[in-house]
Design a protein around this motif. Structure first.
Motif, short mmCIF file in Angstrom:
data_model
loop_
_atom_site.label_atom_id
_atom_site.label_comp_id
_atom_site.label_asym_id
_atom_site.label_seq_id
_atom_site.Cartn_x
_atom_site.Cartn_y
_atom_site.Cartn_z
N ALA A 139 0.83 -1.20 0.00
CA ALA A 139 0.00 0.00 0.00
C ALA A 139 0.87 1.25 0.00
O ALA A 139 2.02 1.23 0.44
N LEU A 140 0.30 2.34 -0.48
CA LEU A 140 0.94 3.66 -0.37
C LEU A 140 0.14 4.50 0.60
O LEU A 140 -1.05 4.76 0.39
N ILE A 141 0.79 4.93 1.67
CA ILE A 141 0.15 5.77 2.69
C ILE A 141 0.54 7.22 2.43
O ILE A 141 1.73 7.56 2.36
N GLY A 142 -0.45 8.07 2.29
CA GLY A 142 -0.20 9.50 2.24
C GLY A 142 -0.33 10.10 3.62
O GLY A 142 -0.79 9.44 4.55
N PHE A 143 0.10 11.35 3.79
CA PHE A 143 -0.09 11.93 5.12
C PHE A 143 -0.17 13.45 5.06
O PHE A 143 0.30 14.09 4.13
N VAL A 144 -0.80 13.97 6.10
CA VAL A 144 -0.84 15.41 6.34
C VAL A 144 -0.62 15.66 7.82
O VAL A 144 -0.91 14.81 8.66
N GLY A 145 -0.09 16.82 8.12
CA GLY A 145 0.00 17.25 9.51
C GLY A 145 -1.33 17.80 9.96
O GLY A 145 -2.05 18.45 9.20
N ALA A 202 -4.09 4.71 1.54
CA ALA A 202 -4.43 4.98 2.94
C ALA A 202 -3.84 6.34 3.29
O ALA A 202 -3.04 6.90 2.52
N MET A 203 -4.24 6.89 4.44
CA MET A 203 -3.66 8.18 4.84
C MET A 203 -3.46 8.21 6.35
O MET A 203 -4.14 7.49 7.09
N GLN A 204 -2.52 9.04 6.79
CA GLN A 204 -2.31 9.23 8.23
C GLN A 204 -2.32 10.72 8.55
O GLN A 204 -1.66 11.51 7.87
N LEU A 205 -3.07 11.06 9.58
CA LEU A 205 -3.09 12.42 10.11
C LEU A 205 -2.14 12.46 11.30
O LEU A 205 -2.38 11.81 12.32
N PHE A 206 -1.04 13.21 11.15
CA PHE A 206 -0.03 13.32 12.20
C PHE A 206 -0.32 14.54 13.05
O PHE A 206 -0.29 15.67 12.55
N ASP A 207 -0.56 14.34 14.34
CA ASP A 207 -0.63 15.49 15.25
C ASP A 207 0.56 15.39 16.20
O ASP A 207 0.43 15.03 17.38
N SER A 208 1.72 15.71 15.68
CA SER A 208 2.98 15.46 16.38
C SER A 208 3.04 16.05 17.77
O SER A 208 3.60 15.45 18.68
N TRP A 209 2.46 17.24 17.95
CA TRP A 209 2.63 17.94 19.22
C TRP A 209 1.40 17.89 20.12
O TRP A 209 1.40 18.50 21.19
N ALA A 210 0.37 17.16 19.75
CA ALA A 210 -0.87 17.15 20.54
C ALA A 210 -0.65 16.65 21.96
O ALA A 210 -1.38 17.03 22.89
N GLY A 211 0.37 15.81 22.16
CA GLY A 211 0.63 15.27 23.48
C GLY A 211 1.03 16.31 24.51
O GLY A 211 1.10 15.99 25.71
N PHE A 212 1.29 17.53 24.09
CA PHE A 212 1.61 18.59 25.04
C PHE A 212 0.36 19.23 25.65
O PHE A 212 0.45 20.09 26.52
N LEU A 213 -0.82 18.81 25.19
CA LEU A 213 -2.07 19.43 25.63
C LEU A 213 -2.79 18.61 26.68
O LEU A 213 -2.67 17.40 26.73
N ARG A 240 -8.24 5.61 7.26
CA ARG A 240 -7.69 6.83 7.86
C ARG A 240 -7.02 6.45 9.18
O ARG A 240 -7.63 5.83 10.05
N ILE A 241 -5.76 6.85 9.33
CA ILE A 241 -4.97 6.59 10.53
C ILE A 241 -4.73 7.92 11.24
O ILE A 241 -4.49 8.94 10.60
N HIS A 242 -4.81 7.90 12.58
CA HIS A 242 -4.60 9.12 13.36
C HIS A 242 -3.53 8.83 14.39
O HIS A 242 -3.62 7.84 15.13
N PHE A 243 -2.52 9.69 14.48
CA PHE A 243 -1.40 9.42 15.37
C PHE A 243 -0.84 10.71 15.97
O PHE A 243 -0.74 11.73 15.30
N GLY A 244 -0.47 10.62 17.24
CA GLY A 244 0.26 11.69 17.89
C GLY A 244 1.24 11.11 18.89
O GLY A 244 1.08 9.97 19.33
N ALA A 257 -12.14 11.68 16.60
CA ALA A 257 -12.00 12.43 15.35
C ALA A 257 -12.51 11.65 14.15
O ALA A 257 -12.84 12.23 13.12
N GLY A 258 -12.54 10.30 14.26
CA GLY A 258 -13.22 9.54 13.21
C GLY A 258 -12.37 8.61 12.37
O GLY A 258 -12.87 8.07 11.38
N SER A 259 -11.11 8.38 12.75
CA SER A 259 -10.28 7.48 11.94
C SER A 259 -10.65 6.03 12.21
O SER A 259 -11.18 5.69 13.26
N GLU A 260 -10.34 5.17 11.22
CA GLU A 260 -10.53 3.73 11.42
C GLU A 260 -9.40 3.10 12.21
O GLU A 260 -9.57 2.07 12.86
N VAL A 261 -8.21 3.71 12.13
CA VAL A 261 -7.01 3.18 12.76
C VAL A 261 -6.46 4.23 13.72
O VAL A 261 -6.37 5.41 13.37
N MET A 262 -6.06 3.79 14.92
CA MET A 262 -5.45 4.69 15.89
C MET A 262 -4.00 4.27 16.14
O MET A 262 -3.73 3.15 16.55
#
Length: 353
Positions: A139-145, A202-213, A240-244, A257-262
């Protein structure tokens, strides 16, 4: 475009809650400085420039797939690429990270912030080249911040250890903060659409800094915008993958937020993470979560850790708290990781079923 139909791709099987024929694995930052071939092709070319050169972008994306036998390629990019494509002044400074020409601090700054209003042709062409080399099992996974992480870079002017200026804006000037998030969402969606239209699987939403909240701050100032981004592509037909990072206390909220994968970082056992996710939004597929440092510890240690993580995932699935498992690190490959250790880890993950 006509999207690829992959009927035998382990990652997509796992993401859909089916049983793959082997544990699928890919690693965040699998393309990059851990590979000598990456360092060679990037000589004399800046990080951001390489993200806008289709043939180089495709070559770098494919290098770890060829070398490691991972089950997915992750598009070589950076979370600030859509800002650069929109016309924001940003460069990636070696050893530091993305640095803005100027910080965004006022409502006037926000109103003047460019919005990406066109697809990024260079990235789309790079994706087409990648798809031409991948097999039907890869598979090819795309991503956005995610908008919070992009907003923090903009407000702080670059990477921050404490995000104090960002948090100060949230609490002292909430209307200004929300205006910034509203301004960023269309740029992120447009960049994601570029990748979807070009054919990512597939895609991944990166919230790199969310863990500071805190969870309260995340729910008020961040979650509504991540929901909007993931909703925008609901029905497209890609997982849809969601990661922080450092988001153990936020897993429940982030799962809403609604992703299928965490994605889960290495700090929280997968079965415990699954309980938090299930309680908030129902069972989902888990992704993770080997500590990146374990790739320096030798074969025996990696074998033990892989077995432990697989057992936690299996327990979560058996308990009804998760619907599948995609193996990954709990964050990105560390730059000085021996390439051979990554290849060996993939073989261990694939062979331990």
């Amino acid at each position: 475009m006509t999207r690829r139909t992959l009927s035998d791709a382990p990652l997509l099987d796992a993401a859909a809650g089916r049983t793959p024929d082997r544990t699928p694995v890919w690693f965040m930052r699998q393309a990059g400085r851990s590979l000598p071939e990456y360092r060679k092709v990037r000589e004399g070319i800046s990080m951001l420039d390489s993200c806008f050169m289709p043939e180089l972008l495709a070559e770098i994306t494919m290098q770890p797939v060829r070398r490691h036998d991972v089950d997915a390629a992750i598009l070589f990019s950076d979370i600030v690429v859509p800002l650069k494509a929109a016309g924001v002044g940003v460069e990636i400074v070696p050893g530091r990270g993305p640095v803005m020409d100027r910080a965004i601090r006022t409502r006037a700054d926000i109103d003047a912030l460019p919005i990406l209003d066109h697809e990024v042709d260079e990235v789309a062409e790079g994706i087409r080249l990648i798809l031409g080399e991948l097999t039907d099992r890869q598979a090819l996974i795309g991503f956005v911040g995610a908008p919070f992480t992009l907003a923090s870079y903009l407000v702080e002017g670059g990477p921050s250890k404490n995000h104090q200026t960002t948090k100060a804006m949230m609490h002292a000037e909430p209307e200004t903060w929300h205006a910034l998030m509203e301004r960023l969402v269309p740029t992120i969606i447009t960049f994601l659409r570029t990748q979807i239209d070009a054919g990512i699987d597939a895609m991944q939403l990166f919230d790199s800094w969310a863990g500071f909240l805190t969870e309260a701050d995340y729910r008020e100032f961040v979650l509504p915008y991540s929901i909007r981004i993931l909703q925008e592509i609901n029905g497209v037909g890609i997982p849809r993958i969601h990661f922080g990072v450092g988001t153990g206390e936020l897993l429940g909220a982030m799962s809403e937020a609604g992703s299928e994968v965490m994605g889960v970082d290495w700090r929280v056992p997968l079965d415990r993470a699954a309980e938090r996710i299930h309680a908030a939004s129902g069972p989902k597929v888990l992704q993770g979560n080997l500590d990146p440092a374990m790739l320096f510890a030798g074969r025996d240690a990696v074998t033990r850790e892989v077995a432990r993580i697989k057992a936690e995932a299996a327990r979560a699935i058996d308990n009804g708290d998760a619907t599948g498992h995609i193996f990954n690190l709990g964050h990105g490959v560390l730059p000085d990781t021996p390439a051979e250790a990554i290849t060996e880890a993939v073989a261990i993950i694939h062979g331990e079923d």
